[in-house]
Scaffold this active site. Structure first.
Site, PDB file in Angstrom:
ATOM      1  N   CYS A   2      37.291  41.192  36.304  1.00  0.00           N
ATOM      2  CA  CYS A   2      38.247  42.442  35.749  1.00  0.00           C
ATOM      3  C   CYS A   2      37.674  42.777  35.130  1.00  0.00           C
ATOM      4  O   CYS A   2      36.381  42.226  34.656  1.00  0.00           O
ATOM      5  CB  CYS A   2      39.608  41.983  34.817  1.00  0.00           C
ATOM      6  SG  CYS A   2      40.527  41.159  36.070  1.00  0.00           S
ATOM      7  N   ARG A  50      42.517  44.970  36.249  1.00  0.00           N
ATOM      8  CA  ARG A  50      42.413  44.125  37.104  1.00  0.00           C
ATOM      9  C   ARG A  50      42.636  44.474  38.517  1.00  0.00           C
ATOM     10  O   ARG A  50      42.125  45.006  39.078  1.00  0.00           O
ATOM     11  CB  ARG A  50      44.314  43.561  37.212  1.00  0.00           C
ATOM     12  CG  ARG A  50      44.005  42.160  38.254  1.00  0.00           C
ATOM     13  CD  ARG A  50      45.478  41.732  37.998  1.00  0.00           C
ATOM     14  NE  ARG A  50      45.684  40.075  38.457  1.00  0.00           N
ATOM     15  CZ  ARG A  50      46.367  39.739  39.351  1.00  0.00           C
ATOM     16  NH1 ARG A  50      47.197  40.503  39.531  1.00  0.00           N
ATOM     17  NH2 ARG A  50      46.727  38.658  39.708  1.00  0.00           N
ATOM     18  N   LEU A  51      41.382  43.569  38.834  1.00  0.00           N
ATOM     19  CA  LEU A  51      40.989  42.800  40.849  1.00  0.00           C
ATOM     20  C   LEU A  51      41.906  41.556  41.171  1.00  0.00           C
ATOM     21  O   LEU A  51      40.578  40.793  40.205  1.00  0.00           O
ATOM     22  CB  LEU A  51      39.415  42.820  40.337  1.00  0.00           C
ATOM     23  CG  LEU A  51      39.028  42.182  42.291  1.00  0.00           C
ATOM     24  CD1 LEU A  51      38.798  43.883  42.733  1.00  0.00           C
ATOM     25  CD2 LEU A  51      37.393  42.122  42.170  1.00  0.00           C
ATOM     26  N   VAL A  53      42.543  38.622  42.958  1.00  0.00           N
ATOM     27  CA  VAL A  53      42.507  37.553  43.398  1.00  0.00           C
ATOM     28  C   VAL A  53      42.881  36.059  43.347  1.00  0.00           C
ATOM     29  O   VAL A  53      43.012  35.641  44.730  1.00  0.00           O
ATOM     30  CB  VAL A  53      40.523  36.881  42.860  1.00  0.00           C
ATOM     31  CG1 VAL A  53      39.815  35.597  43.378  1.00  0.00           C
ATOM     32  CG2 VAL A  53      39.514  37.781  42.692  1.00  0.00           C
ATOM     33  N   GLY A  78      37.220  36.655  34.783  1.00  0.00           N
ATOM     34  CA  GLY A  78      36.543  35.908  35.354  1.00  0.00           C
ATOM     35  C   GLY A  78      37.646  34.595  36.168  1.00  0.00           C
ATOM     36  O   GLY A  78      38.390  35.053  36.862  1.00  0.00           O
ATOM     37  N   GLU A  79      36.817  33.984  36.154  1.00  0.00           N
ATOM     38  CA  GLU A  79      37.219  32.548  37.058  1.00  0.00           C
ATOM     39  C   GLU A  79      37.078  30.911  36.495  1.00  0.00           C
ATOM     40  O   GLU A  79      36.139  30.751  36.211  1.00  0.00           O
ATOM     41  CB  GLU A  79      37.100  32.812  38.478  1.00  0.00           C
ATOM     42  CG  GLU A  79      37.085  33.795  38.791  1.00  0.00           C
ATOM     43  CD  GLU A  79      38.740  34.186  39.344  1.00  0.00           C
ATOM     44  OE1 GLU A  79      39.103  33.433  39.915  1.00  0.00           O
ATOM     45  OE2 GLU A  79      38.492  35.088  40.011  1.00  0.00           O
ATOM     46  N   ASP A 102      44.712  31.340  36.627  1.00  0.00           N
ATOM     47  CA  ASP A 102      44.136  30.658  35.415  1.00  0.00           C
ATOM     48  C   ASP A 102      44.629  32.002  34.618  1.00  0.00           C
ATOM     49  O   ASP A 102      44.099  30.658  33.419  1.00  0.00           O
ATOM     50  CB  ASP A 102      42.492  30.459  35.608  1.00  0.00           C
ATOM     51  CG  ASP A 102      42.090  31.859  36.307  1.00  0.00           C
ATOM     52  OD1 ASP A 102      42.644  32.638  36.815  1.00  0.00           O
ATOM     53  OD2 ASP A 102      40.664  32.381  36.608  1.00  0.00           O
ATOM     54  N   SER A 376      27.059  34.179  46.192  1.00  0.00           N
ATOM     55  CA  SER A 376      25.631  34.531  46.168  1.00  0.00           C
ATOM     56  C   SER A 376      25.068  33.630  45.976  1.00  0.00           C
ATOM     57  O   SER A 376      25.177  32.117  45.000  1.00  0.00           O
ATOM     58  CB  SER A 376      25.372  35.249  45.684  1.00  0.00           C
ATOM     59  OG  SER A 376      24.540  35.955  45.812  1.00  0.00           O
ATOM     60  N   GLY A 377      23.602  33.390  46.163  1.00  0.00           N
ATOM     61  CA  GLY A 377      22.596  31.635  45.700  1.00  0.00           C
ATOM     62  C   GLY A 377      21.989  32.476  44.189  1.00  0.00           C
ATOM     63  O   GLY A 377      20.920  31.731  43.758  1.00  0.00           O
TER      64      GLY A 377
END
Length: 610
Positions: A2, A50-51, A53, A78-79, A102, A376-377
């Protein structure tokens, strides 16, 4: 993921908050395209985009929670990857939950534990909690610094936001830059010092830092530091532990209530993530989707270098077959790549990694058409010794930043007498970093230097890449997670002896060995190759034309630039022996950086002050 923002006043009612609120929140729409929320009282303005998820219905913000002693308001970006563990602890203490977001866990954890909640979280986040009765604000950023959090202080007021543009739109901070900011742009950029927002008066909460704002005062404290500890495990135990940590981080980050995919370059790190994600999907009778990026006609012009020894395509195909993914290749047109240098600047709010930024932005834009979350790495190279400068002794022990060993090219684009002490500024930032490296008295000369190199990469190169990943992805409303940034992996890798980390004498040797039974041998032992860039001469021609037009203008930027030396770069691009920054920024990218500088000065109407 977000976007968050706010304005807190300790001593007076906030004026014009109804006018300021829409201006600030509109800057965050790309980060949070799904919905927005506002909280206002006489001393506080809290904003959220907000995104969605996780827990689409119950995760709306700003989120409120009342106890008998306080009324808490949270805005959170965040997450958390250990939501269930923290939630169980709170339930045991008598808390109840209306959903599985969360966000609710973060809010109630703060109500219960105060600032100690930060030490309980495993995730990527930046959040603010306003205590309405006490009129106190708490700000917090994740340990590694994956999620951004900028702030400014003005007349007993605190303005904060996920992006610099949000703070500027408050109207309380002017778009000004002083000598320190110019040093950051011309001698360190696209990296920047931790905590520095480049614009005068704008700062950033550092990774692993929290702050309280109360009665006009901001008090900051570090809650996470990387510290030296003895490594007591055998080689076999280290291999097992390394593999477990990486796999556990990946599995935790696969949790999502919306579609999820992976980025796949055919390199070791993205292949490990994609393979693990594929196994998880197959257990649920699904097929994981993977994405890669390439440039139009790049196969015609690619040339091997020390830093980029091979192309990705063959390795991607091999990994797609091995992991059985549904794969998509995004082809970027070179003309569009150049045009999007502007958007990349606006996304980052600063000049960045030139086309390395704009290509990622275009890539994320395409991925977003089908997905909301990607893995992603990034960052395995920084913490497991993946770059050539870890392995070449003449670079390793050179007493300077290994990705910008010479400042000559940076000095050359400036007129004589401009920013005279730039080299001293860089030297100071370098020494601050190496001197901060925690060490053991038993460390050898090599181990001691490797700790310094770790901190240089962690504080600078890695932060620059995380900055890039957050801004370019969130500009399209795409959440990108980075499992190798799990703080447990970072702590473990810092204390791993070099002979284990570079097992078999290879970059990331411990990781290669740990996963050699899970991946094709060609992938496991492929030589490190960075994010792909364009090699098409059409791109160089395009950015050269843009720079020529810039040099014809009269502006604060061109007043500082040395026209003849920049023209020499355009006429003799192969004369650039040392890159501007890292493996990827050579002649075309130096010119593109000048394009981004011009965009930044014009779009943000930046004034240079003393």
């Amino acid at each position: 993921m977000c976007g968050i923002a706010g304005l807190i006043s300790s001593q007076k009612t906030i004026e014009h908050k109804e006018k300021i609120a829409p201006l600030m929140i509109n800057t965050l729409k790309r980060r949070g395209p799904d919905e927005g929320g506002v909280y206002m009282d006489e001393n506080a303005l809290l904003l959220h985009r907000r995104l969605a998820v996780v827990d689409i219905e119950n995760g709306r913000q700003p989120m409120e929670f009342k106890t008998k002693d306080e009324h808490y308001i949270l805005v959170y970006n965040g997450e958390l990857y250990n939501t269930e563990e923290v939630k169980k602890e709170l339930i045991a203490k008598g808390y109840s939950f209306s959903g599985h977001s969360d966000t609710e866990v973060v809010l109630k954890a703060y109500a219960e534990f105060g600032e100690k909640c930060a030490e309980k979280f495993n995730g990527i986040f930046a959040f603010a909690v306003f205590e309405c009765l006490r009129k106190r604000l708490f700000l917090c950023r994740d340990r590694i610094g994956v999620k951004p959090l900028f702030y400014a202080l003005k007349d007993h007021e605190l303005i904060f936001g996920s992006e610099i543009k949000t703070i500027l739109k408050s109207g309380l901070i002017k778009p000004e830059i002083n000598k320190e900011g110019l040093f950051e742009l011309f001698f360190l950029g696209p990296a920047r010092s931790q905590g520095v927002g480049v614009f005068k008066g704008i700062s950033e909460l550092k990774p692993g830092e929290y702050a309280y704002f109360e009665n006009g005062n901001l008090i900051k404290k570090k809650y996470f530091e990387i510290t030296a500890q003895p490594h007591t495990e055998s080689e076999a135990q280290t291999l097992e532990h390394t593999k477990w940590l990486i796999e556990d981080a990946i599995k935790r980050q696969l949790v999502s209530d919306v579609p999820l995919c992976t980025f796949l370059s055919g390199g070791l790190d993205s292949s490990i993530i994609t393979n693990c994600a594929s196994k998880n999907a197959k257990a649920e009778n699904r097929q994981i989707c993977s994405y890669s990026v390439e440039y139009r006609d790049n196969d015609k012009y690619f040339e091997k270098t020390l830093f980029q020894p091979n192309r990705d395509a063959d390795f991607i195909d091999l990994m797609v077959r091995h992991a059985d993914t549904k794969h998509f290749e995004v082809i970027i047109e070179n003309e569009v790549l150049a045009e999007y240098l502007r958007d990349a600047t606006l996304a980052r709010d600063l000049p960045g990694m030139a086309d390395v930024d704009s290509s990622l932005l275009l890539f994320c834009k395409e991925v977003k058409k089908n997905f909301t979350v990607a893995l992603s790495g990034e960052c395995a190279d920084e913490i497991f010794g993946g770059y050539p400068w870890y392995h070449r002794e003449e670079i390793l022990f050179e007493d300077t930043f290994p990705w910008s060993r010479s400042l000559d090219i940076r000095r050359s684009i400036l007129k004589d007498g401009i920013l005279k002490s730039g080299e001293e500024y860089v030297r100071g930032r370098y020494l601050d970093t190496v001197n901060s490296a925690s060490k053991l008295s038993t460390d050898s000369k090599l181990e001691s230097r490797m700790r310094e190199m770790f901190m240089l990469n962690f504080n600078w190169f890695m932060q620059c890449l995380l900055d890039r990943k957050d801004r370019m992805s969130m500009y399209s409303g795409l959440e990108v997670r980075v499992p190798f940034c799990d703080y447990r992996i970072v702590e473990y890798a810092y204390n791993m002896p070099w002979n284990l980390k570079a097992l078999m004498g290879r970059e990331k040797g411990i990781v290669r060995k740990a996963f050699e039974d899970d991946l094709p041998r060609e992938i496991v032992y492929r030589k490190k190759s960075p994010y792909p860039k364009t090699h098409n001469p059409f791109y160089f021609k395009t950015v050269s034309e843009k720079v020529r037009k810039i040099l014809e203008k009269k502006s604060p930027l061109t007043d500082m630039l040395c026209k003849s030396n920049i023209e020499n770069i355009m006429e003799n691009p192969d004369s650039i022996s040392d890159p501007w920054y890292g493996q990827l920024m050579r002649a075309p990218q130096i010119l593109a950086y000048i394009v981004q500088l011009d965009t930044w000065f014009e779009e943000y109407n930046v004034d240079i002050i003393n």
